[in-house]
Design a protein around this motif. Structure first.
Motif, PDB file in Angstrom:
ATOM      1  N   GLY A  41      -6.501 -21.038  -6.362  1.00 20.12           N
ATOM      2  CA  GLY A  41      -5.697 -20.726  -5.192  1.00 20.12           C
ATOM      3  C   GLY A  41      -5.738 -19.240  -4.921  1.00 20.12           C
ATOM      4  N   VAL A  42      -4.708 -18.752  -4.292  1.00 16.66           N
ATOM      5  CA  VAL A  42      -4.568 -17.310  -4.090  1.00 16.66           C
ATOM      6  C   VAL A  42      -3.210 -16.889  -4.602  1.00 16.66           C
ATOM      7  CG1 VAL A  42      -6.130 -17.196  -2.099  1.00 16.66           C
ATOM      8  CG2 VAL A  42      -3.662 -17.526  -1.729  1.00 16.66           C
ATOM      9  N   CYS A  43      -3.108 -15.654  -5.041  1.00 19.44           N
ATOM     10  CA  CYS A  43      -1.827 -15.071  -5.443  1.00 19.44           C
ATOM     11  C   CYS A  43      -1.612 -13.815  -4.614  1.00 19.44           C
ATOM     12  CB  CYS A  43      -1.798 -14.768  -6.931  1.00 19.44           C
ATOM     13  SG  CYS A  43      -3.198 -13.804  -7.547  1.00 19.44           S
ATOM     14  N   TRP A  44      -0.353 -13.477  -4.379  1.00 20.14           N
ATOM     15  CA  TRP A  44      -0.079 -12.323  -3.518  1.00 20.14           C
ATOM     16  C   TRP A  44       1.182 -11.608  -3.942  1.00 20.14           C
ATOM     17  CZ3 TRP A  44       0.581 -17.375  -1.968  1.00 20.14           C
ATOM     18  CH2 TRP A  44       1.858 -17.765  -1.548  1.00 20.14           C
ATOM     19  N   SER A  45       1.239 -10.342  -3.506  1.00 26.13           N
ATOM     20  CA  SER A  45       2.376  -9.490  -3.841  1.00 26.13           C
ATOM     21  C   SER A  45       2.397  -8.322  -2.866  1.00 26.13           C
ATOM     22  CB  SER A  45       2.237  -8.976  -5.271  1.00 26.13           C
ATOM     23  OG  SER A  45       3.239  -8.005  -5.571  1.00 26.13           O
ATOM     24  N   THR A  46       3.533  -7.628  -2.808  1.00 24.53           N
ATOM     25  CA  THR A  46       3.608  -6.399  -2.018  1.00 24.53           C
ATOM     26  C   THR A  46       3.044  -5.215  -2.802  1.00 24.53           C
ATOM     27  OG1 THR A  46       5.881  -6.066  -2.758  1.00 24.53           O
ATOM     28  CG2 THR A  46       5.571  -7.183  -0.645  1.00 24.53           C
ATOM     29  N   THR A  51      -1.223 -11.110  -9.496  1.00 25.61           N
ATOM     30  CA  THR A  51      -1.669 -12.099 -10.472  1.00 25.61           C
ATOM     31  C   THR A  51      -0.894 -13.392 -10.245  1.00 25.61           C
ATOM     32  OG1 THR A  51       0.000 -11.617 -12.163  1.00 25.61           O
ATOM     33  CG2 THR A  51      -1.961 -10.203 -12.118  1.00 25.61           C
ATOM     34  N   ILE A  52      -1.218 -14.410 -11.047  1.00 21.97           N
ATOM     35  CA  ILE A  52      -0.521 -15.687 -10.907  1.00 21.97           C
ATOM     36  C   ILE A  52       0.927 -15.600 -11.378  1.00 21.97           C
ATOM     37  CG2 ILE A  52      -2.589 -17.112 -10.946  1.00 21.97           C
ATOM     38  CD1 ILE A  52      -2.114 -17.543 -13.945  1.00 21.97           C
ATOM     39  N   ALA A  53       1.315 -14.459 -11.939  1.00 21.70           N
ATOM     40  CA  ALA A  53       2.731 -14.233 -12.238  1.00 21.70           C
ATOM     41  C   ALA A  53       3.519 -13.928 -10.970  1.00 21.70           C
ATOM     42  CB  ALA A  53       2.886 -13.096 -13.239  1.00 21.70           C
ATOM     43  N   ASN A  54       2.799 -13.588  -9.908  1.00 18.42           N
ATOM     44  CA  ASN A  54       3.421 -13.363  -8.607  1.00 18.42           C
ATOM     45  C   ASN A  54       3.419 -14.673  -7.820  1.00 18.42           C
ATOM     46  OD1 ASN A  54       1.540 -10.460  -8.946  1.00 18.42           O
ATOM     47  ND2 ASN A  54       3.788 -10.365  -8.835  1.00 18.42           N
ATOM     48  N   THR A  74       7.663 -12.043   4.300  1.00 19.07           N
ATOM     49  CA  THR A  74       8.647 -11.231   5.011  1.00 19.07           C
ATOM     50  C   THR A  74       7.979 -10.554   6.201  1.00 19.07           C
ATOM     51  OG1 THR A  74       9.828 -10.805   2.949  1.00 19.07           O
ATOM     52  CG2 THR A  74      10.270  -9.299   4.790  1.00 19.07           C
ATOM     53  N   PRO A  75       8.587 -10.589   7.383  1.00 20.41           N
ATOM     54  CA  PRO A  75       7.978  -9.952   8.548  1.00 20.41           C
ATOM     55  C   PRO A  75       7.730  -8.457   8.330  1.00 20.41           C
ATOM     56  CG  PRO A  75       9.772 -11.381   9.209  1.00 20.41           C
ATOM     57  CD  PRO A  75       9.844 -11.275   7.714  1.00 20.41           C
ATOM     58  N   ASN A  76       6.708  -7.962   9.024  1.00 18.68           N
ATOM     59  CA  ASN A  76       6.378  -6.534   9.046  1.00 18.68           C
ATOM     60  C   ASN A  76       6.202  -5.960   7.642  1.00 18.68           C
ATOM     61  OD1 ASN A  76       5.795  -4.137  10.399  1.00 18.68           O
ATOM     62  ND2 ASN A  76       7.913  -3.427  10.271  1.00 18.68           N
ATOM     63  N   THR A  77       5.471  -6.698   6.792  1.00 21.96           N
ATOM     64  CA  THR A  77       5.273  -6.310   5.390  1.00 21.96           C
ATOM     65  C   THR A  77       3.799  -6.419   5.024  1.00 21.96           C
ATOM     66  OG1 THR A  77       7.481  -7.114   4.828  1.00 21.96           O
ATOM     67  CG2 THR A  77       5.934  -6.801   2.999  1.00 21.96           C
ATOM     68  N   THR A  78       3.286  -5.455   4.282  1.00 22.38           N
ATOM     69  CA  THR A  78       1.900  -5.479   3.821  1.00 22.38           C
ATOM     70  C   THR A  78       1.823  -6.246   2.495  1.00 22.38           C
ATOM     71  OG1 THR A  78       1.350  -3.401   4.906  1.00 22.38           O
ATOM     72  CG2 THR A  78      -0.068  -4.091   3.081  1.00 22.38           C
ATOM     73  N   TYR A  79       0.896  -7.212   2.446  1.00 21.23           N
ATOM     74  CA  TYR A  79       0.676  -8.017   1.241  1.00 21.23           C
ATOM     75  C   TYR A  79      -0.747  -7.833   0.741  1.00 21.23           C
ATOM     76  CZ  TYR A  79       5.071 -10.481   1.990  1.00 21.23           C
ATOM     77  OH  TYR A  79       6.403 -10.787   2.140  1.00 21.23           O
ATOM     78  N   PHE A  99      -3.189  -7.560   4.177  1.00 21.62           N
ATOM     79  CA  PHE A  99      -2.837  -7.802   5.585  1.00 21.62           C
ATOM     80  C   PHE A  99      -1.360  -7.478   5.759  1.00 21.62           C
ATOM     81  CE2 PHE A  99      -1.650 -11.671   3.461  1.00 21.62           C
ATOM     82  CZ  PHE A  99      -0.493 -12.095   4.103  1.00 21.62           C
ATOM     83  N   THR A 100      -0.950  -7.346   7.008  1.00 20.83           N
ATOM     84  CA  THR A 100       0.458  -7.066   7.318  1.00 20.83           C
ATOM     85  C   THR A 100       0.991  -8.151   8.238  1.00 20.83           C
ATOM     86  OG1 THR A 100       0.104  -4.682   7.094  1.00 20.83           O
ATOM     87  CG2 THR A 100       2.069  -5.386   8.313  1.00 20.83           C
ATOM     88  N   THR A 101       2.100  -8.740   7.876  1.00 22.72           N
ATOM     89  CA  THR A 101       2.720  -9.756   8.719  1.00 22.72           C
ATOM     90  C   THR A 101       3.246  -9.126  10.011  1.00 22.72           C
ATOM     91  OG1 THR A 101       4.732  -9.430   7.419  1.00 22.72           O
ATOM     92  CG2 THR A 101       3.382 -11.359   6.888  1.00 22.72           C
ATOM     93  N   LEU A 102       3.436  -9.981  11.008  1.00 23.40           N
ATOM     94  CA  LEU A 102       3.909  -9.498  12.292  1.00 23.40           C
ATOM     95  C   LEU A 102       5.344  -8.986  12.186  1.00 23.40           C
ATOM     96  CD1 LEU A 102       2.579 -12.249  14.747  1.00 23.40           C
ATOM     97  CD2 LEU A 102       1.461 -10.137  13.969  1.00 23.40           C
ATOM     98  N   ALA A 103       5.640  -8.000  13.003  1.00 26.10           N
ATOM     99  CA  ALA A 103       6.993  -7.428  13.017  1.00 26.10           C
ATOM    100  C   ALA A 103       7.868  -8.215  13.980  1.00 26.10           C
ATOM    101  CB  ALA A 103       6.935  -5.965  13.439  1.00 26.10           C
ATOM    102  N   ILE A 104       9.075  -8.539  13.537  1.00 23.19           N
ATOM    103  CA  ILE A 104      10.036  -9.203  14.422  1.00 23.19           C
ATOM    104  C   ILE A 104      10.489  -8.216  15.498  1.00 23.19           C
ATOM    105  CG2 ILE A 104      12.370 -10.156  14.538  1.00 23.19           C
ATOM    106  CD1 ILE A 104      11.890 -11.460  11.876  1.00 23.19           C
ATOM    107  N   ALA A 105      10.619  -8.738  16.713  1.00 22.91           N
ATOM    108  CA  ALA A 105      11.055  -7.914  17.838  1.00 22.91           C
ATOM    109  C   ALA A 105      12.059  -8.697  18.654  1.00 22.91           C
ATOM    110  CB  ALA A 105       9.853  -7.522  18.700  1.00 22.91           C
TER     111      ALA A 105
END
Length: 277
Positions: A41-46, A51-54, A74-79, A99-105
């Protein structure tokens, strides 16, 4: 004897379908290392090099490309994202991508509907909300004022619904008055307005009477007449009837009847007349 290794992962797929709280990624496993892949799969963090601990996905399959759905972001956050694969020898990670999620407006309000069904004290308008900005719309409608660029601090409607077109009923208006109207929408980030439109309510006038009914049933002291009220002029009729005098053009200062009703035809009974007059 056979030699075993951790899986080989060629790449992490660049994120796509990025929204406020979700995205799509994945990877390409080119070798299972000679041992069955138990998880991929994929693992992600800020933070970099997750790692898979995230947070992680667990996607079906073994070698080859796969697609992963990242949720709960979370919106407007780089992962930072890395594809991974695990076998009996351990876990391997591909080079990370980010990538960065879209910012809420605040919502996007495309237009205010031109006023229609305009009367003396009411009108119809509305608007079109094309985006909720990534946060639930808590209120939408139109606001109006006799000064330009009204806000929700002025008179307003609160109409059900979220995005899309809607219709609003404006009430309590003053006759013969110009109003400015803007559609609005509110979410957790604030309120946005569309470009204003304007309209003028109908002017109130005295009632319109089409005719006075010719006198009938004439006796020595009585007669019958009446009239036809074709419009109330935009406000409630408080009195109607006929007035009479021995001089031309009588008014309500002379003798008169007060007959029930509003618009339409009516009949009046004249009494207390003088014979041969």
């Amino acid at each position: 004897a056979a030699s075993f290794a951790t899986p080989t992962i060629a790449s992490t797929i660049a994120a796509s379908n990025i929204s406020f709280t979700t995205a799509t990624s994945g990877g390409n496993i080119t070798s299972d290392g000679g041992s069955t892949i138990s998880a991929r799969g994929v693992c992600w963090s800020t933070s970099q090099n997750p790692t898979i601990a995230n947070s992680k996905t667990i996607d079906a399959g073994t070698t080859g490309t796969f697609t992963s759905s990242l949720t709960g972001l979370t919106p407007n956050t780089t992962y930072y994202v890395s594809a991974y694969a695990t076998n009996a020898q351990g876990t391997t990670y591909a080079t990370q991508t980010s990538f960065t999620t879209l910012a809420i407006a605040a919502p996007t309000v495309a237009s205010t509907t031109a006023a229609s069904a305009i009367s003396y004290t009411t009108a119809t308008s509305g608007g079109d909300i094309t985006s909720d900005g990534g946060s639930a719309i808590s209120a939408r409608g139109v606001c109006w004022s006799t000064t330009q660029n009204p806000t929700t601090a002025n008179s307003k409607t609160i109409d059900a619904g979220t995005t899309g077109t809607f219709t609003s009923s404006l009430t309590g208006l003053t006759p013969n008055t110009t109003y400015y109207v803007r559609s609005y929408a509110t979410n957790a980030q604030g309120t946005n307005y569309a470009t204003q439109t304007s309209f003028t309510t109908l002017a109130v006038a005295a009632p319109t009477l089409a005719s006075t009914t010719s006198a009938t049933n004439i006796s020595t002291t009585t007669a019958t007449s009446g009239g036809n009220v074709t419009s109330d002029g935009g406000t409630t009729i408080t009195a109607r009837g006929v007035c009479w005098s021995t001089s031309q053009n009588p008014t309500t200062s002379n003798s008169k009847t007060i007959d029930a009703g509003t618009t339409g035809t009516f009949t009046s009974s004249l009494t207390g007349l003088t014979l041969n007059t």
